[in-house]
Write a protein that holds these residues in place. Sequence first.
Motif, PDB file in Angstrom:
ATOM      1  N   LYS A   1       0.528  -4.555   1.968  1.00  0.00           N
ATOM      2  CA  LYS A   1       1.775  -3.800   1.873  1.00  0.00           C
ATOM      3  C   LYS A   1       2.963  -4.749   1.991  1.00  0.00           C
TER       4      LYS A   1
ATOM      5  N   ILE B   1       8.131   1.408   1.889  1.00  0.00           N
ATOM      6  CA  ILE B   1       6.952   0.565   2.067  1.00  0.00           C
ATOM      7  C   ILE B   1       6.078   0.731   0.834  1.00  0.00           C
ATOM      8  N   VAL B   2       5.622  -0.391   0.277  1.00  0.00           N
ATOM      9  CA  VAL B   2       4.916  -0.392  -1.006  1.00  0.00           C
ATOM     10  C   VAL B   2       3.469  -0.817  -0.830  1.00  0.00           C
ATOM     11  N   ASN B   3       2.580  -0.045  -1.428  1.00  0.00           N
ATOM     12  CA  ASN B   3       1.176  -0.428  -1.559  1.00  0.00           C
ATOM     13  C   ASN B   3       1.100  -1.411  -2.721  1.00  0.00           C
ATOM     14  N   LEU B   4       0.811  -2.680  -2.433  1.00  0.00           N
ATOM     15  CA  LEU B   4       0.874  -3.719  -3.443  1.00  0.00           C
ATOM     16  C   LEU B   4      -0.270  -3.647  -4.447  1.00  0.00           C
TER      17      LEU B   4
ATOM     18  N   GLU C   1       4.210   3.795  -0.247  1.00  0.00           N
ATOM     19  CA  GLU C   1       3.314   4.294   0.799  1.00  0.00           C
ATOM     20  C   GLU C   1       4.085   5.072   1.858  1.00  0.00           C
ATOM     21  N   SER C   2       5.378   5.203   1.653  1.00  0.00           N
ATOM     22  CA  SER C   2       6.246   5.870   2.629  1.00  0.00           C
ATOM     23  C   SER C   2       7.217   6.763   1.878  1.00  0.00           C
TER      24      SER C   2
ATOM     25  N   LEU D   1       5.736  -7.348   7.814  1.00  0.00           N
ATOM     26  CA  LEU D   1       5.421  -7.236   6.396  1.00  0.00           C
ATOM     27  C   LEU D   1       6.452  -8.015   5.565  1.00  0.00           C
TER      28      LEU D   1
ATOM     29  N   SER E   1       6.969  -6.436  -4.321  1.00  0.00           N
ATOM     30  CA  SER E   1       5.930  -7.220  -4.990  1.00  0.00           C
ATOM     31  C   SER E   1       6.291  -8.697  -5.020  1.00  0.00           C
TER      32      SER E   1
END
Length: 247
Positions: free
Chosen positions: A3, A18-21, A27-28, A62, A243
Amino acid sequence: MAKAIGVDIGGTGIKAGIVNLAHGKLESDRIRVNTPKGATPNDVLKAVVEVLDTLGVSESNLPLGVAFPAIVKNGKTLSAANVGDEWIGFEAEKFFEDGLGRDITFVNDADAAGVAEVRHGAARDVDGLTILTTLGTGIGSAFLYDGVLLPNTELGHLDYKGDSIERWTAYSAMERDKLNWEEWAARLQVFYSHVEFLFSPDLFVVGGGVSKHPESFLPLLELNTPIIPAIHRNSSGIIGAASLAAD
């Protein structure tokens, strides 16, 4: 699960998530505050701190990417079309790192959106030249050739009657001049036809706030180049900044 955190600073709003890579998705919740009037460095920093606090990641380890609406070279902002003039020639990356007390990755906002779309969205696996444009307060652009970003293109500042064409064509111009979709599309036609003539792209991708209404204006454009909405709509900048921070 890998993340990262993305912050997208625009002329109108500042957004974070928040990013799921692995999947290139949020993700949020997407947290948003209005960009402070005048958009001075100190006021923008306070707003970024606010969105990070609200997101609950102020103390997170993160990776953090920050996207900004300006030419960005070696951590400096070299333009300031829709923010305060103090940003011109400003050591912006160091300013945010000092203010947030941590390392960041600092990039142009449209470039970040382009990275999101080429890795996880509408420009993925597209050969040749994709030009992403963000239609919002101004017009941002990202050039992606065979998936590789060519940073800091500024198509919104193409000359139109002695001024930047974004002043006449951005989504903010539609709102300011109280245009309907057909009237605004006629202005977009001038912009995209000129860009198409100059660069002969293989694909146009349209992001920014108005990309959530693609059916209202994209079918009105007559181009030889396919033109499609960004898959991640107005979250592309957040996803791309996160990213790039994780690279």
